[in-house]
Design a protein around this motif. Sequence first.
Motif, PDB file in Angstrom:
ATOM      1  N   PRO A 370      55.845  20.753  12.503  1.00 28.28           N
ATOM      2  CA  PRO A 370      57.124  22.123  11.866  1.00 28.28           C
ATOM      3  C   PRO A 370      57.512  22.123  10.983  1.00 28.28           C
ATOM      4  O   PRO A 370      57.961  22.443  10.018  1.00 28.28           O
ATOM      5  CB  PRO A 370      58.742  20.772  12.517  1.00 28.28           C
ATOM      6  N   ASP A 371      56.978  20.694   9.907  1.00 27.00           N
ATOM      7  CA  ASP A 371      57.366  20.337   8.312  1.00 27.00           C
ATOM      8  C   ASP A 371      56.533  21.311   7.493  1.00 27.00           C
ATOM      9  O   ASP A 371      56.653  21.588   6.647  1.00 27.00           O
ATOM     10  CB  ASP A 371      57.156  19.338   8.048  1.00 27.00           C
ATOM     11  N   HIS A 372      55.421  21.726   8.145  1.00 26.50           N
ATOM     12  CA  HIS A 372      54.454  21.890   6.922  1.00 26.50           C
ATOM     13  C   HIS A 372      54.808  24.067   7.210  1.00 26.50           C
ATOM     14  O   HIS A 372      53.609  24.660   6.985  1.00 26.50           O
ATOM     15  CB  HIS A 372      52.958  22.135   7.387  1.00 26.50           C
ATOM     16  N   ARG A 373      55.275  24.478   8.144  1.00 27.12           N
ATOM     17  CA  ARG A 373      55.535  25.595   9.011  1.00 27.12           C
ATOM     18  C   ARG A 373      55.218  26.455   7.835  1.00 27.12           C
ATOM     19  O   ARG A 373      54.782  27.733   8.028  1.00 27.12           O
ATOM     20  CB  ARG A 373      55.894  26.141  10.243  1.00 27.12           C
ATOM     21  N   ALA A 374      56.217  26.700   7.104  1.00 29.26           N
ATOM     22  CA  ALA A 374      56.939  27.467   5.778  1.00 29.26           C
ATOM     23  C   ALA A 374      55.461  27.711   5.241  1.00 29.26           C
ATOM     24  O   ALA A 374      56.013  28.602   4.557  1.00 29.26           O
ATOM     25  CB  ALA A 374      57.682  26.756   4.645  1.00 29.26           C
ATOM     26  N   GLU A 375      54.195  26.826   4.385  1.00 28.05           N
ATOM     27  CA  GLU A 375      53.231  27.246   4.209  1.00 28.05           C
ATOM     28  C   GLU A 375      52.425  28.129   4.297  1.00 28.05           C
ATOM     29  O   GLU A 375      51.426  28.437   3.937  1.00 28.05           O
ATOM     30  CB  GLU A 375      52.419  24.980   3.959  1.00 28.05           C
ATOM     31  N   TYR A 376      52.287  28.560   5.656  1.00 27.82           N
ATOM     32  CA  TYR A 376      51.521  29.360   6.674  1.00 27.82           C
ATOM     33  C   TYR A 376      52.497  30.588   7.153  1.00 27.82           C
ATOM     34  O   TYR A 376      51.189  30.813   7.736  1.00 27.82           O
ATOM     35  CB  TYR A 376      50.751  28.301   7.976  1.00 27.82           C
ATOM     36  N   ALA A 377      53.197  30.519   6.267  1.00 29.33           N
ATOM     37  CA  ALA A 377      54.681  31.604   7.080  1.00 29.33           C
ATOM     38  C   ALA A 377      53.931  32.551   7.711  1.00 29.33           C
ATOM     39  O   ALA A 377      54.256  33.622   8.117  1.00 29.33           O
ATOM     40  CB  ALA A 377      55.686  31.459   6.426  1.00 29.33           C
ATOM     41  N   SER A 378      53.120  32.938   6.497  1.00 26.51           N
ATOM     42  CA  SER A 378      52.899  34.945   6.531  1.00 26.51           C
ATOM     43  C   SER A 378      51.178  34.913   7.586  1.00 26.51           C
ATOM     44  O   SER A 378      51.018  36.054   7.090  1.00 26.51           O
ATOM     45  CB  SER A 378      52.884  34.957   5.157  1.00 26.51           C
ATOM     46  N   LEU A 379      51.080  34.354   7.813  1.00 22.62           N
ATOM     47  CA  LEU A 379      49.516  34.450   8.645  1.00 22.62           C
ATOM     48  C   LEU A 379      49.852  34.018   9.850  1.00 22.62           C
ATOM     49  O   LEU A 379      49.720  33.748  11.001  1.00 22.62           O
ATOM     50  CB  LEU A 379      48.364  32.529   8.119  1.00 22.62           C
ATOM     51  N   VAL A 380      48.257  35.358   9.990  1.00 19.83           N
ATOM     52  CA  VAL A 380      48.832  35.306  11.522  1.00 19.83           C
ATOM     53  C   VAL A 380      47.498  35.780  12.138  1.00 19.83           C
ATOM     54  O   VAL A 380      46.281  35.299  11.546  1.00 19.83           O
ATOM     55  CB  VAL A 380      49.190  36.840  11.874  1.00 19.83           C
ATOM     56  N   ARG A 381      46.917  35.123  13.292  1.00 19.34           N
ATOM     57  CA  ARG A 381      45.189  34.535  13.862  1.00 19.34           C
ATOM     58  C   ARG A 381      45.068  35.896  15.419  1.00 19.34           C
ATOM     59  O   ARG A 381      46.495  36.357  15.508  1.00 19.34           O
ATOM     60  CB  ARG A 381      45.326  33.315  15.265  1.00 19.34           C
ATOM     61  N   PHE A 382      43.716  36.564  14.947  1.00 22.98           N
ATOM     62  CA  PHE A 382      43.546  37.466  15.928  1.00 22.98           C
ATOM     63  C   PHE A 382      42.345  37.200  16.034  1.00 22.98           C
ATOM     64  O   PHE A 382      41.375  36.663  15.828  1.00 22.98           O
ATOM     65  CB  PHE A 382      43.257  38.765  14.756  1.00 22.98           C
TER      66      PHE A 382
END
Length: 404
Positions: A370-382
């Motif tokens: 939860p603490d680090h979600r913001a750093e990866y916010a714009s990434l998505v996995r296909f």
Amino acid sequence: MTISGAWRRTARGAGLLADDGSVAASIFAEMSALAARTGALNLGQGFPDEDGPPEVLEAAQRAIRDGVNQYPPGRGMPVLRAAIAGHQKRFYGLDLDADSEILVTAGATEALAATLLALLEPGDEVVTFEPFYDAYGGLIALAGGIHRTVPLRAPGSVTETFQPDLDVLRAAVTDKTRLILVNDPHNPTGAVFTAETLTLIVELAHRHDALIVTDEVYEHLTFGARHIPISTLPGAWERTVTISSGGKTFSTTGWKVGWLSGPAALVTAILAVKQFLTYVNGAPFQPAMAVGLDLPDSYFSGIAAVLKAKRDTLATGLTRAGFTIALPQGSYFIVADARPVGYTDGAQFCRALPGLAGVVAVPISAFCSPDHRAEYASLVRFAYCKTTDVLTRAAANLATLSPA
Ligand SMILES: *Cc1c(COP(=O)(O)O)cnc(C)c1O
């Protein structure tokens, strides 16, 4: 009545039961439901949509007909343990004692659960890279461990992959670290770690008297970069538990046959826990996995070549659509940055994507603490472990997304 338990310590557990007692959906369940409801192409969950090798499937059917339907031995059927030993020798030059250094488990997931429960004391620290396979956070919490993470940095260009900063890794491992848990090749980023990183992990484990646990379920799905099991590195074997599974290698994710190997004392400690989890599983699938592990080298190089072509089909579509991607060196997955197509929130983007392009993906934030979600916010996995037809259609649909 209040329902409580160790599961409440997990990241999802905290919010798992709603006030009315219903189970809150994970983002994976939400995205799969969205795919089913909208008829969108499901590149969310990482399971193949084609069957694996026919000899393996037929071996399981034959085993059922031949009456291999009761509890197998606690450590796994001798034929499978011998095949695992043969596989580790053939591909990695490791000499394992099939009677004492190998344990068959209900998938890599049970191997991870039994290992963490067996080797952690409450309060022990576990270091993983981040983003991490979602089960790691839950299992570490269930075992009473404290989860420390080392971020994998998004690459600057498409020819680079996600890799850790080695100084950050050095700082994360301390005398409080009981265990370093390494997933290589890596889900969700598709990274394959360099020999330099793997060697440093062994060095740090020695310096701080930590154990190493590896999750190598994508060991045969690399594209160029050779997979190096940490247990083959100098000084590693005596403190390493190596985990894999047949699900990804043989496209049999529903069979849940996995295994681990390591020094006899560690394997015995893990068996002590495993006997009270599932005890045993999958009797007719065990000899079938042995058939798979004994397939010729051409099978293993063949699946990597096919998957590489699928990766390239999807990568081309994502690039045409304007996404920034990291070209994966292994695994089933490509990570794409949605900012160039106008989205800063990956979860919001994934909810919109079926409507925009008829495709489902999952946000990388689902693989972060939860603490680090913001750093990866714009990434998505296909996921590209799908038929070429599905990938070609998905790539064509994605290419119609107009960049913001
Ligand atoms: C799929 C997967 C697993 C689960 O393996 P099973 O054999 O199905 O339990 C474990 N780790 C990673 C990284 C995975 O992608």
